[in-house]
Design a protein around this motif. Structure first.
Motif, PDB file in Angstrom:
ATOM      1  N   ILE A   1     -19.716  31.606 -45.988  1.00 13.41           N
ATOM      2  CA  ILE A   1     -20.649  31.590 -44.864  1.00 13.41           C
ATOM      3  C   ILE A   1     -21.577  30.390 -44.966  1.00 13.41           C
ATOM      4  N   ASP A   2     -22.086  30.125 -46.175  1.00 16.29           N
ATOM      5  CA  ASP A   2     -22.968  28.974 -46.366  1.00 16.29           C
ATOM      6  C   ASP A   2     -22.261  27.671 -45.997  1.00 16.29           C
ATOM      7  N   ASP A   3     -20.997  27.552 -46.403  1.00 17.36           N
ATOM      8  CA  ASP A   3     -20.243  26.339 -46.070  1.00 17.36           C
ATOM      9  C   ASP A   3     -20.124  26.177 -44.556  1.00 17.36           C
ATOM     10  N   GLN A   4     -19.865  27.279 -43.871  1.00 21.23           N
ATOM     11  CA  GLN A   4     -19.744  27.204 -42.420  1.00 21.23           C
ATOM     12  C   GLN A   4     -21.082  26.858 -41.779  1.00 21.23           C
ATOM     13  N   ILE A   5     -22.152  27.461 -42.285  1.00 18.14           N
ATOM     14  CA  ILE A   5     -23.485  27.163 -41.755  1.00 18.14           C
ATOM     15  C   ILE A   5     -23.787  25.677 -41.878  1.00 18.14           C
ATOM     16  N   HIS A   6     -23.521  25.116 -43.048  1.00 20.91           N
ATOM     17  CA  HIS A   6     -23.879  23.711 -43.283  1.00 20.91           C
ATOM     18  C   HIS A   6     -22.955  22.740 -42.550  1.00 20.91           C
ATOM     19  N   SER A   7     -21.828  23.232 -42.036  1.00 18.31           N
ATOM     20  CA  SER A   7     -20.945  22.376 -41.249  1.00 18.31           C
ATOM     21  C   SER A   7     -21.300  22.389 -39.767  1.00 18.31           C
ATOM     22  N   CYS A   8     -22.269  23.202 -39.386  1.00 15.94           N
ATOM     23  CA  CYS A   8     -22.568  23.396 -37.963  1.00 15.94           C
ATOM     24  C   CYS A   8     -23.168  22.154 -37.314  1.00 15.94           C
ATOM     25  N   THR A   9     -22.727  21.918 -36.092  1.00 15.19           N
ATOM     26  CA  THR A   9     -23.311  20.894 -35.240  1.00 15.19           C
ATOM     27  C   THR A   9     -23.667  21.546 -33.911  1.00 15.19           C
TER      28      THR A   9
ATOM     29  N   ILE B   1     -27.164  35.419 -42.398  1.00 13.51           N
ATOM     30  CA  ILE B   1     -25.918  35.770 -41.716  1.00 13.51           C
ATOM     31  C   ILE B   1     -25.000  36.408 -42.751  1.00 13.51           C
ATOM     32  N   PHE B   2     -24.608  37.654 -42.500  1.00 18.80           N
ATOM     33  CA  PHE B   2     -23.875  38.400 -43.520  1.00 18.80           C
ATOM     34  C   PHE B   2     -22.635  39.064 -42.945  1.00 18.80           C
ATOM     35  N   THR B   3     -21.789  39.521 -43.833  1.00 23.67           N
ATOM     36  CA  THR B   3     -20.636  40.317 -43.442  1.00 23.67           C
ATOM     37  C   THR B   3     -20.613  41.584 -44.277  1.00 23.67           C
TER      38      THR B   3
ATOM     39  N   PHE C   1     -25.423  24.818 -25.143  1.00 27.40           N
ATOM     40  CA  PHE C   1     -26.142  23.777 -25.874  1.00 27.40           C
ATOM     41  C   PHE C   1     -25.665  22.395 -25.444  1.00 27.40           C
ATOM     42  N   GLN C   2     -26.585  21.453 -25.443  1.00 21.13           N
ATOM     43  CA  GLN C   2     -26.255  20.096 -25.022  1.00 21.13           C
ATOM     44  C   GLN C   2     -26.465  19.123 -26.173  1.00 21.13           C
ATOM     45  N   GLY C   3     -25.648  18.069 -26.169  1.00 19.70           N
ATOM     46  CA  GLY C   3     -25.760  17.053 -27.194  1.00 19.70           C
ATOM     47  C   GLY C   3     -24.827  17.325 -28.356  1.00 19.70           C
ATOM     48  N   ASP C   4     -25.023  16.553 -29.416  1.00 18.38           N
ATOM     49  CA  ASP C   4     -24.225  16.708 -30.630  1.00 18.38           C
ATOM     50  C   ASP C   4     -25.114  16.363 -31.811  1.00 18.38           C
ATOM     51  N   GLY C   5     -24.532  16.274 -32.963  1.00 15.32           N
ATOM     52  CA  GLY C   5     -25.304  16.006 -34.162  1.00 15.32           C
ATOM     53  C   GLY C   5     -25.518  17.276 -34.960  1.00 15.32           C
ATOM     54  N   PRO C   6     -25.999  17.132 -36.178  1.00 14.45           N
ATOM     55  CA  PRO C   6     -26.159  18.289 -37.061  1.00 14.45           C
ATOM     56  C   PRO C   6     -27.298  19.188 -36.610  1.00 14.45           C
ATOM     57  N   LEU C   7     -27.236  20.436 -37.060  1.00 15.86           N
ATOM     58  CA  LEU C   7     -28.305  21.397 -36.826  1.00 15.86           C
ATOM     59  C   LEU C   7     -29.172  21.504 -38.071  1.00 15.86           C
ATOM     60  N   ASP C   8     -30.393  21.933 -37.884  1.00 17.35           N
ATOM     61  CA  ASP C   8     -31.282  22.203 -39.014  1.00 17.35           C
ATOM     62  C   ASP C   8     -30.881  23.554 -39.602  1.00 17.35           C
ATOM     63  N   THR C   9     -30.343  23.540 -40.800  1.00 18.07           N
ATOM     64  CA  THR C   9     -29.895  24.778 -41.437  1.00 18.07           C
ATOM     65  C   THR C   9     -30.886  25.276 -42.481  1.00 18.07           C
ATOM     66  N   GLY C  10     -32.036  24.637 -42.585  1.00 22.64           N
ATOM     67  CA  GLY C  10     -33.061  25.119 -43.491  1.00 22.64           C
ATOM     68  C   GLY C  10     -33.536  26.493 -43.049  1.00 22.64           C
ATOM     69  N   GLY C  11     -33.598  27.421 -43.977  1.00 25.17           N
ATOM     70  CA  GLY C  11     -34.025  28.769 -43.630  1.00 25.17           C
ATOM     71  C   GLY C  11     -32.905  29.667 -43.159  1.00 25.17           C
ATOM     72  N   VAL C  12     -31.686  29.126 -43.040  1.00 24.23           N
ATOM     73  CA  VAL C  12     -30.529  29.936 -42.644  1.00 24.23           C
ATOM     74  C   VAL C  12     -29.552  29.956 -43.813  1.00 24.23           C
ATOM     75  N   SER C  13     -29.106  31.138 -44.213  1.00 24.58           N
ATOM     76  CA  SER C  13     -28.207  31.229 -45.350  1.00 24.58           C
ATOM     77  C   SER C  13     -27.249  32.388 -45.174  1.00 24.58           C
TER      78      SER C  13
END
Length: 291
Positions: A71-79, A116-118, A3-15
């Motif tokens: 998991i949700d916290d990690q998802i929302h921290s993703c860039t 995303i589950f465990t 992946f190239q660039g930086d900035g936040p990801l769209d986490t809508g629809g991912v939980s």
């Protein structure tokens, strides 16, 4: 790095989801990959086939909630930058890329949900699934499910690649099933059976591989492409993984009557068809017996 660039990801629809505390069940020679197809075609609870206790494996109470929250916290921290080093963020970034590419080729495309589950997870239509089933798509709730630990199993036990693009191929494959659901292909597959060299399940799986290749061809193109220009080494990692999860590789024999996903050679061929042409029309697995 893909992946190239930086900035936040769209986490809508991912939980995040799943029991967490239920524990991870080993894949066991690829049996879980077969279960994916059965659940996909017929809506059977994967736990019933694997002999798991669906009630106890889903997890409950504070432990499950804590696992989902982490998991949700990690998802929302993703860039975008994190997606190059973190598996959960890589899954999120791949969904972002897929949701950019597919609308350019399918006018009625709507994004699936991604969970995303465990340990294990309760779906809304395909029953309870543990890590043993591997990544899967449930057509009833239009959701793609991923336990990140699968990628370790894929590399350590099945001989697949742990390269980033190989992992992204797995995500793209499940989104390919979503495309099939939107196009009505799954109902067509049901009439062709769930096992055998020309069965509906084999055709579905090979077409999803082809759709993953279509995505890969487009994902590094254009001014807003999320992926850096793909290299032949990265494509080779995808091919290594496709070979590792062929029916003949998983079973150790060439008895095609029990096939549900296609041979290693077929999986490579159809991914390559999609990648070379970049056109979903090149993915006509239901229009040929030369699979």
């Amino acid at each position: 790095m893909t992946f190239q660039g930086d900035g936040p990801l769209d986490t809508g629809g991912v939980s995040g989801g799943g029991g967490g505390g239920g524990g991870r069940i080993a894949i066991g020679g690829g049996v879980g990959l077969v279960v994916t197809v059965v659940a996909l075609l017929f809506g059977i609870n994967p736990g019933d086939i694997l002999g798991e206790d669906g009630g106890s494996s889903t997890g409950s109470g504070a432990g499950a909630s804590a696992g989902n929250s982490a998991i949700d916290d990690q998802i929302h921290s993703c860039t975008i930058a994190k997606a190059n080093t973190d598996t959960i963020c890589r899954i999120v970034a791949t969904t972002n890329s897929l949701n950019k590419v597919w609308p350019t080729m399918l006018s009625r495309y709507t994004p699936p949900e991604t969970k995303i589950f465990t340990g294990s997870v309760q779906t809304q239509g395909c029953g309870v699934a543990s890590s043993a089933v591997g990544p899967f798509y449930c057509p009833e709730d239009r959701t793609a499910y991923f336990d990140p630990s699968f990628f370790d199993e894929l590399h350590d036990k099945l001989g697949g690649s742990n390269g980033p693009l190989a992992q992204e191929y797995v995500v793209a494959h499940e989104f390919g099933h979503h495309v099939q659901n939107l196009m009505g292909t799954m109902s067509k597959a049901q009439s062709l059976g769930s096992q055998g060299p020309t069965s509906g399940s084999v055709r579905l799986e090979l077409q999803a591989d082809c759709y993953a290749g279509v995505w890969a061809e487009h994902a590094d193109k254009g001014p807003n492409a999320m992926l850096k220009t793909l290299t032949q080494d990265q494509i080779s990692e995808v091919i290594q993984t496709a070979k590792a999860i062929g029916d003949d590789t998983l079973s150790g024999n060439n008895d095609s009557e029990g096939w549900t996903h296609g041979s290693a050679a077929q999986r490579v061929r159809w991914f390559t068809n999609g990648y070379r042409g970049g056109d979903p029309r090149d993915c006509g697995t239901f229009d040929t017996d030369q699979l």
